[in-house]
Design a protein around this motif. Structure first.
Motif, PDB file in Angstrom:
ATOM      1  N   TRP A  29      83.732  28.395  -6.244  1.00 21.08           N
ATOM      2  CA  TRP A  29      83.637  26.996  -6.654  1.00 21.08           C
ATOM      3  C   TRP A  29      84.703  26.698  -7.691  1.00 21.08           C
ATOM      4  O   TRP A  29      84.933  27.488  -8.607  1.00 21.08           O
ATOM      5  N   VAL A  34      81.463  22.835  -9.340  1.00 20.31           N
ATOM      6  CA  VAL A  34      80.516  23.243 -10.380  1.00 20.31           C
ATOM      7  C   VAL A  34      79.782  22.006 -10.898  1.00 20.31           C
ATOM      8  O   VAL A  34      78.553  21.949 -10.876  1.00 20.31           O
ATOM      9  N   THR A  79      76.745  27.423 -16.847  1.00 22.31           N
ATOM     10  CA  THR A  79      76.707  28.081 -15.534  1.00 22.31           C
ATOM     11  C   THR A  79      75.834  29.319 -15.582  1.00 22.31           C
ATOM     12  O   THR A  79      74.998  29.535 -14.689  1.00 22.31           O
TER      13      THR A  79
END
Length: 129
Positions: A29, A34, A79
Motif C-alpha cells: 500500500w 493507507v 498503522t
C-alpha cells in the motif's frame, strides 16, 4: 540551497506513491491506500513547503518539514495500532501479536523521511554583497 530543498520536496511527493505498508494477501500500500486524508495532508504540507522554497522563507520550509516528519511518525504509529486493534478479537494476546506482526513497513518510508529531513536540515547560504 533551493535545489536541495526542492530535491527533498520531490522525495516526499514521490515517496507518497512508493510502497509504505505490506499487507499479506492484499499486497503493498502507498500513502493513498493507507489513508487518503493523511495523504492529502502530506500533499498540503508539501505545497506549503514549496511556497516557502519559492518565497525564500527558511522558517516556513523548516516548519512544514517538521510537520511532515510528525505526520509520517503518526502514520506509522497509527498503522501499527490499527493492525493490533484489528486482530484484537482473538482470544490469546500472542495470536494477536503474531498476526499484527505480519503487517510490515516497507522501504518507501526511508524516502519519505529522507525528503522531510532534507527540508528541515538544509541551510540556505548567506549571500555575499
Amino acid at each position: 540551497m533551493k535545489n536541495l530543498q526542492l530535491l527533498g520536496l520531490i522525495l516526499v511527493v514521490i515517496g507518497s506513491f512508493l510502497p509504505l505498508v505490506h499487507v499479506p494477501i492484499i499486497g503493498n500500500w502507498n500513502y493513498w491506500k493507507v489513508d487518503y486524508y493523511l495523504a492529502g495532508a502530506c500533499w498540503v504540507f508539501s505545497a506549503c513547503a514549496l511556497f516557502g522554497i519559492i518565497s525564500n522563507s527558511q522558517k516556513i520550509v523548516k516548519f512544514f518539514g517538521i510537520l511532515l516528519i510528525l505526520l509520517f511518525a503518526f502514520t506509522i504509529f497509527a498503522t501499527k495500532y490499527q493492525a493490533f486493534s484489528y486482530f484484537s478479537f482473538l482470544p490469546f494476546k500472542s495470536w494477536t501479536e503474531t498476526l499484527a506482526a505480519t503487517i510490515k513497513l516497507q522501504w518507501g518510508w526511508i524516502v519519505e523521511f529522507l525528503g522531510a529531513f532534507i527540508l528541515v536540515f538544509v541551510k540556505r547560504k548567506k549571500e555575499v554583497q
